[in-house]
Design a protein around this motif. Structure first.
Motif, short mmCIF file in Angstrom:
data_model
loop_
_atom_site.label_atom_id
_atom_site.label_comp_id
_atom_site.label_asym_id
_atom_site.label_seq_id
_atom_site.Cartn_x
_atom_site.Cartn_y
_atom_site.Cartn_z
N MET A 1 -6.94 23.38 -4.39
CA MET A 1 -6.49 22.15 -5.04
C MET A 1 -6.35 21.05 -4.00
SD MET A 1 -3.01 21.47 -7.23
CE MET A 1 -3.52 22.62 -8.47
N ARG A 2 -6.80 19.85 -4.34
CA ARG A 2 -6.68 18.76 -3.40
C ARG A 2 -5.25 18.28 -3.32
NH1 ARG A 2 -11.29 16.48 -1.61
NH2 ARG A 2 -13.22 17.18 -2.57
N LYS A 3 -4.83 17.88 -2.13
CA LYS A 3 -3.48 17.38 -1.94
C LYS A 3 -3.48 15.87 -2.04
CE LYS A 3 -1.96 21.15 1.01
NZ LYS A 3 -1.38 21.51 2.31
N LEU A 4 -2.28 15.32 -2.26
CA LEU A 4 -2.13 13.87 -2.35
C LEU A 4 -2.18 13.25 -0.99
CD1 LEU A 4 0.72 13.63 -4.97
CD2 LEU A 4 -1.73 13.51 -5.35
N LEU A 5 -2.75 12.05 -0.93
CA LEU A 5 -2.76 11.27 0.29
C LEU A 5 -2.00 9.99 0.03
CD1 LEU A 5 -3.80 10.62 3.15
CD2 LEU A 5 -5.74 9.49 2.06
N LEU A 6 -1.01 9.70 0.86
CA LEU A 6 -0.22 8.50 0.70
C LEU A 6 -0.48 7.59 1.88
CD1 LEU A 6 1.85 11.16 0.15
CD2 LEU A 6 3.01 9.32 -1.01
N LEU A 7 -0.82 6.33 1.58
CA LEU A 7 -1.03 5.34 2.62
C LEU A 7 -0.22 4.11 2.29
CD1 LEU A 7 -4.92 5.51 2.99
CD2 LEU A 7 -3.22 6.84 4.17
N ARG A 37 -12.25 11.95 -4.25
CA ARG A 37 -11.14 11.52 -3.41
C ARG A 37 -9.83 12.08 -3.95
NH1 ARG A 37 -15.08 7.94 -2.92
NH2 ARG A 37 -15.33 6.84 -0.95
N ALA A 38 -8.87 12.18 -3.08
CA ALA A 38 -7.55 12.66 -3.49
C ALA A 38 -6.87 11.63 -4.37
CB ALA A 38 -6.70 12.94 -2.26
N ASP A 39 -6.04 12.11 -5.27
CA ASP A 39 -5.16 11.20 -6.00
C ASP A 39 -4.27 10.49 -5.00
OD1 ASP A 39 -6.24 12.11 -8.34
OD2 ASP A 39 -4.66 13.58 -8.69
N VAL A 40 -3.72 9.34 -5.41
CA VAL A 40 -2.87 8.58 -4.50
C VAL A 40 -1.53 8.29 -5.14
CG1 VAL A 40 -4.80 7.50 -3.30
CG2 VAL A 40 -3.78 6.38 -5.27
N LEU A 41 -0.56 8.06 -4.32
CA LEU A 41 0.72 7.53 -4.77
C LEU A 41 0.79 6.07 -4.36
CD1 LEU A 41 3.22 10.42 -4.07
CD2 LEU A 41 1.96 9.88 -6.13
N SER A 42 1.58 5.31 -5.10
CA SER A 42 1.61 3.87 -4.91
C SER A 42 2.76 3.43 -4.02
CB SER A 42 1.71 3.16 -6.26
OG SER A 42 0.62 3.52 -7.08
N VAL A 43 2.54 2.36 -3.31
CA VAL A 43 3.55 1.81 -2.40
C VAL A 43 3.78 0.35 -2.73
CG1 VAL A 43 4.11 1.36 0.00
CG2 VAL A 43 2.85 3.40 -0.61
N PRO A 44 5.00 -0.06 -3.00
CA PRO A 44 5.25 -1.48 -3.32
C PRO A 44 5.02 -2.37 -2.12
CG PRO A 44 7.32 -0.28 -3.09
CD PRO A 44 6.22 0.74 -3.04
N CYS A 394 -12.77 5.78 1.92
CA CYS A 394 -11.55 5.38 1.21
C CYS A 394 -11.82 4.23 0.26
CB CYS A 394 -10.47 4.96 2.21
SG CYS A 394 -10.12 6.16 3.51
N VAL A 395 -10.94 4.07 -0.71
CA VAL A 395 -10.93 2.92 -1.60
C VAL A 395 -9.50 2.40 -1.68
CG1 VAL A 395 -12.92 3.63 -2.96
CG2 VAL A 395 -10.63 4.37 -3.64
N ALA A 396 -9.35 1.11 -1.99
CA ALA A 396 -8.03 0.49 -2.11
C ALA A 396 -7.98 -0.35 -3.38
CB ALA A 396 -7.71 -0.37 -0.90
N VAL A 397 -6.81 -0.37 -4.02
CA VAL A 397 -6.64 -1.09 -5.28
C VAL A 397 -5.26 -1.74 -5.29
CG1 VAL A 397 -6.47 -0.88 -7.80
CG2 VAL A 397 -8.17 0.46 -6.55
N VAL A 449 1.56 -3.45 -6.26
CA VAL A 449 1.59 -2.15 -5.61
C VAL A 449 0.16 -1.87 -5.15
CG1 VAL A 449 1.89 0.32 -5.95
CG2 VAL A 449 3.54 -1.27 -6.91
N THR A 450 0.00 -1.52 -3.89
CA THR A 450 -1.32 -1.24 -3.33
C THR A 450 -1.47 0.25 -3.10
OG1 THR A 450 -1.24 -3.37 -2.20
CG2 THR A 450 -2.94 -1.83 -1.50
N THR A 451 -2.60 0.78 -3.53
CA THR A 451 -2.87 2.21 -3.33
C THR A 451 -4.19 2.40 -2.61
OG1 THR A 451 -3.99 2.46 -5.47
CG2 THR A 451 -1.61 2.82 -5.43
N VAL A 452 -4.28 3.47 -1.88
CA VAL A 452 -5.51 3.83 -1.18
C VAL A 452 -5.81 5.29 -1.47
CG1 VAL A 452 -6.58 4.20 1.07
CG2 VAL A 452 -5.22 2.15 0.67
N SER A 453 -7.06 5.61 -1.69
CA SER A 453 -7.48 6.99 -1.92
C SER A 453 -8.61 7.30 -0.97
CB SER A 453 -7.95 7.16 -3.37
OG SER A 453 -8.37 8.49 -3.59
#
Length: 456
Positions: A1-7, A37-44, A394-397, A449-453
């Protein structure tokens, strides 16, 4: 299982950027052609440099070794926070236990006591009140460590690790029917005036749970009735039988009582006895206008596998239905230590964008480091908190409060916002020494909120 990546992303491109031609950074990949790509968590985008950390320690008789591991490993969390680019954040750290006696959430008064001595459940227990064990190292009900113009202002003597060890020495004589989620709710409620001042409205909130059994928070003390005809033996398996539903092998309380493996398990939100996880989630989220300011960290028994077995309780030779342990390890005295699947606790953590669930049966230093990395995202750390594949892909949103999303191009991209993955060993001493940076043409709105995967 892929792990989450937080940036975490900040303005400005670093001098050592891994440019797209070198790092294979894809701004708008075709999912049919690019690797997953891994799922991402969001950062404000808006960062708060204050953190309130509430640590719930299971103080029932089976947790002495886990508590010792927590205290020994806590410096890993502190050192990770100290290594943040901005240094140690302003901290409040408080400790509560899982012992709330026999009082249910909806009870006006606690039910009759259960047992005596270690593991007894009496009255309201510690009722979610912050614990310091009377330590002379600490002044007040919790640890305070904040920055001032002349240095750090603290209410403890010695090191932060020593002070935490002192207040976390909660013993192992608490109620054997652990109610950590009720304890959390009591601790963070304004009605618990003994904890006044711990929770700061402007601070991020981190809830850290240490337990070797699942939550057994009850609405009413009727679950602790002496009537064994309906409820079965007065053992903690009642919490599983009536608090957990498993779609495969345990769809009813009678099915949960049958020996065998269970799967697709979750909180029984229609239980007549236990509280609803959704209610606890709602309470926690109500503490902050933006629930992204809240993180849940859990060092608990692996949520899977789940199975019912026959096992003789202490002091008896008659096997009764019991929850099979989901993990085990050998402690420093060569004793076997075990933990049960924490289905309800994991379910509490999952709805929060910032959450970490780690096994209590492994090195807690690694678990606390992972929790610290996740906590760092609340602080606005620029450092990657997971290993990624190199060259980076990587991608960013950007995501606005109304749900609209805007892709961010890879740098260089003149005239528009762009992102890059940069090497910075000084700012990011862990892992691959990589950070994410954003070059903004105009500042991001506070609700962005910006996320990167990335490919891991």
């Amino acid at each position: 299982m892929r792990k989450l990546l937080l940036l975490v992303l900040v303005a400005g491109c670093g001098d050592d950027a891994l440019h797209p031609t070198d790092a294979a950074i894809d701004a708008a990949p075709d999912s049919q052609q690019q690797p997953a790509r891994a799922d991402v968590l969001s950062v404000p985008a808006s960062v708060v440099g204050k953190v309130d950390i509430l640590v719930m320690v299971d103080d029932s008789p089976s947790t002495a070794d886990k508590t010792a591991n927590l205290k020994a490993s806590f410096p890993a969390l502190i050192s990770t926070l100290d290594a943040l680019p901005g240094g140690r954040p302003d901290l409040h750290i408080g400790v509560i236990t899982s012992d709330v006696g026999t009082k249910g959430m909806a009870d006006a008064q606690p039910g009759p006591s259960i047992g005596s001595g270690q593991g007894a459940c009496i009255g309201t227990g510690k009722a979610g009140v912050l614990q310091t064990q009377g330590s002379p190292l600490v002044t007040g009900a919790f640890l305070s460590d904040v920055a001032t113009s002349s240095g750090r202002a603290t209410n403890y003597t010695g090191t932060l690790a020593d002070a935490f060890s002192a207040i976390a020495s909660v013993g192992a004589a608490g109620c054997g029917f652990e109610q950590p989620l009720q304890a959390l709710q009591l601790a963070l409620s304004p009605a618990t005036t003994a904890n006044e001042g711990f929770l700061r409205p402007e601070a991020n909130l981190v809830v850290l749970l240490l337990s070797d059994e699942d939550d057994c928070s009850v609405n009413h003390s009727t679950l602790f009735s002496s009537d064994t005809t309906v409820l079965g033996p007065l053992q903690s398996f009642r919490c599983t039988r009536f608090g957990i539903t498993c779609d495969q092998g345990g769809a009813t309380s009678d099915a949960m009582n049958q020996v065998g493996a269970k799967s697709d398990c979750h909180s029984n939100e229609s239980s007549a006895y236990l509280t609803k996880i959704a209610d606890h989630v709602g309470f926690l989220k109500s503490l902050k206008a933006d629930p992204r300011r809240i993180m849940i960290g859990a060092l608990v028994g692996d949520p899977t596998p789940v199975a019912t077995e026959l096992r003789s309780p202490g002091g008896s030779t008659t096997p009764v239905p019991a929850l099979a342990h989901s993990c085990s390890y050998t402690d420093t005295t060569n004793q076997l230590e075990v933990a049960d699947p924490a289905v309800r606790i994991a379910e509490l953590a999952n709805p929060f964008q910032h959450h970490i669930v780690q096994s209590v049966c492994t090195n807690l230093g690694g678990g606390l480091t992972a929790i610290a990395h996740e906590l760092a995202t609340l602080q606005g750390s620029t450092c990657l908190t997971r290993q990624i594949a190199t060259p980076a892909s990587c991608v960013a949103v950007d995501r606005a409060a109304n749900g609209t999303t805007t892709p961010i191009a890879a740098c260089p991209s003149p005239g528009q916002d762009c992102f890059s993955i940069d090497a910075d060993a000084t700012a990011c001493p862990d892992l691959q020494h990589l950070k994410a940076t954003i070059n903004r043409v105009t500042p991001a709105a506070d609700d962005i909120v910006t996320t990167v995967s990335c490919v891991l």
